[in-house]
Design a protein around this motif. Structure first.
Motif, PDB file in Angstrom:
ATOM      1  N   UNK A   1       5.709  -9.325  30.170  1.00  0.00           N
ATOM      2  CA  UNK A   1       6.059  -8.631  31.414  1.00  0.00           C
ATOM      3  C   UNK A   1       6.200  -9.623  32.569  1.00  0.00           C
ATOM      4  N   UNK A   2       5.313 -10.596  32.642  1.00  0.00           N
ATOM      5  CA  UNK A   2       5.395 -11.611  33.690  1.00  0.00           C
ATOM      6  C   UNK A   2       6.666 -12.444  33.519  1.00  0.00           C
ATOM      7  N   UNK A   3       7.013 -12.778  32.279  1.00  0.00           N
ATOM      8  CA  UNK A   3       8.234 -13.555  32.029  1.00  0.00           C
ATOM      9  C   UNK A   3       9.473 -12.770  32.451  1.00  0.00           C
ATOM     10  N   UNK A   4       9.497 -11.473  32.209  1.00  0.00           N
ATOM     11  CA  UNK A   4      10.637 -10.648  32.612  1.00  0.00           C
ATOM     12  C   UNK A   4      10.745 -10.587  34.135  1.00  0.00           C
ATOM     13  N   UNK A   5       9.613 -10.473  34.817  1.00  0.00           N
ATOM     14  CA  UNK A   5       9.624 -10.468  36.283  1.00  0.00           C
ATOM     15  C   UNK A   5      10.116 -11.819  36.814  1.00  0.00           C
ATOM     16  N   UNK A   6       9.756 -12.906  36.153  1.00  0.00           N
ATOM     17  CA  UNK A   6      10.224 -14.231  36.560  1.00  0.00           C
ATOM     18  C   UNK A   6      11.736 -14.359  36.389  1.00  0.00           C
ATOM     19  N   UNK A   7      12.285 -13.785  35.341  1.00  0.00           N
ATOM     20  CA  UNK A   7      13.739 -13.827  35.144  1.00  0.00           C
ATOM     21  C   UNK A   7      14.442 -13.042  36.256  1.00  0.00           C
ATOM     22  N   UNK A   8      13.892 -11.914  36.638  1.00  0.00           N
ATOM     23  CA  UNK A   8      14.458 -11.143  37.745  1.00  0.00           C
ATOM     24  C   UNK A   8      14.396 -11.965  39.034  1.00  0.00           C
ATOM     25  N   UNK A   9      13.291 -12.686  39.227  1.00  0.00           N
ATOM     26  CA  UNK A   9      13.131 -13.507  40.429  1.00  0.00           C
ATOM     27  C   UNK A   9      14.139 -14.651  40.469  1.00  0.00           C
ATOM     28  N   UNK A  10      14.522 -15.170  39.307  1.00  0.00           N
ATOM     29  CA  UNK A  10      15.524 -16.243  39.278  1.00  0.00           C
ATOM     30  C   UNK A  10      16.819 -15.757  39.914  1.00  0.00           C
ATOM     31  N   UNK A  11      17.297 -14.588  39.497  1.00  0.00           N
ATOM     32  CA  UNK A  11      18.541 -14.060  40.039  1.00  0.00           C
ATOM     33  C   UNK A  11      18.420 -13.732  41.532  1.00  0.00           C
ATOM     34  N   UNK A  12      17.272 -13.202  41.930  1.00  0.00           N
ATOM     35  CA  UNK A  12      17.074 -12.877  43.338  1.00  0.00           C
ATOM     36  C   UNK A  12      17.094 -14.138  44.204  1.00  0.00           C
ATOM     37  N   UNK A  13      16.465 -15.207  43.718  1.00  0.00           N
ATOM     38  CA  UNK A  13      16.418 -16.438  44.498  1.00  0.00           C
ATOM     39  C   UNK A  13      17.765 -17.148  44.514  1.00  0.00           C
ATOM     40  N   UNK A  14      18.554 -17.038  43.448  1.00  0.00           N
ATOM     41  CA  UNK A  14      19.914 -17.581  43.487  1.00  0.00           C
ATOM     42  C   UNK A  14      20.759 -16.833  44.518  1.00  0.00           C
ATOM     43  N   UNK A  15      20.552 -15.526  44.615  1.00  0.00           N
ATOM     44  CA  UNK A  15      21.302 -14.732  45.580  1.00  0.00           C
ATOM     45  C   UNK A  15      20.950 -15.156  47.007  1.00  0.00           C
ATOM     46  N   UNK A  16      19.689 -15.478  47.243  1.00  0.00           N
ATOM     47  CA  UNK A  16      19.243 -15.935  48.562  1.00  0.00           C
ATOM     48  C   UNK A  16      19.517 -17.426  48.785  1.00  0.00           C
ATOM     49  N   UNK A  17      20.013 -18.111  47.774  1.00  0.00           N
ATOM     50  CA  UNK A  17      20.297 -19.545  47.785  1.00  0.00           C
ATOM     51  C   UNK A  17      19.035 -20.374  48.047  1.00  0.00           C
ATOM     52  N   UNK A  18      17.941 -19.936  47.459  1.00  0.00           N
ATOM     53  CA  UNK A  18      16.675 -20.648  47.543  1.00  0.00           C
ATOM     54  C   UNK A  18      16.480 -21.376  46.207  1.00  0.00           C
ATOM     55  N   UNK A  19      16.906 -22.616  46.139  1.00  0.00           N
ATOM     56  CA  UNK A  19      16.898 -23.348  44.872  1.00  0.00           C
ATOM     57  C   UNK A  19      15.481 -23.724  44.430  1.00  0.00           C
ATOM     58  N   UNK A  20      14.596 -24.007  45.382  1.00  0.00           N
ATOM     59  CA  UNK A  20      13.222 -24.313  45.008  1.00  0.00           C
ATOM     60  C   UNK A  20      12.560 -23.099  44.359  1.00  0.00           C
ATOM     61  N   UNK A  21      12.768 -21.931  44.940  1.00  0.00           N
ATOM     62  CA  UNK A  21      12.214 -20.702  44.366  1.00  0.00           C
ATOM     63  C   UNK A  21      12.818 -20.376  43.014  1.00  0.00           C
TER      64      UNK A  21
END
Length: 60
Positions: A9-29
């Motif tokens: 479940x944590x890994x799935x939430x991390x994958x969702x966060x990857x797309x969200x941070x790319x959308x915000x253009x936050x490369x460190x996140x």
């Protein structure tokens, strides 16, 4: 087995966060989320293998 589900479940939430941070253009996140997804995903798959698949193959 509960640990494997929590890690998955944590890994799935991390994958969702990857797309969200790319959308915000936050490369460190995005990088931090990607590393977290890889680590938690590996441990969830390893735990599932160790608890479910290995006993079936070895006959324990």
């Amino acid at each position: 087995m509960v640990l494997a589900l929590i890690l998955l479940a944590v890994a799935i939430v991390c994958v969702i966060a990857i797309f969200r941070e790319f959308k915000r253009q936050n490369m460190f996140g995005a990088a931090f989320s990607a590393i977290s997804a890889l680590v938690f995903g590996f441990f969830s798959i390893a735990t599932i293998y160790w608890e479910l698949i290995r006993p079936l193959v070895t006959g324990e």
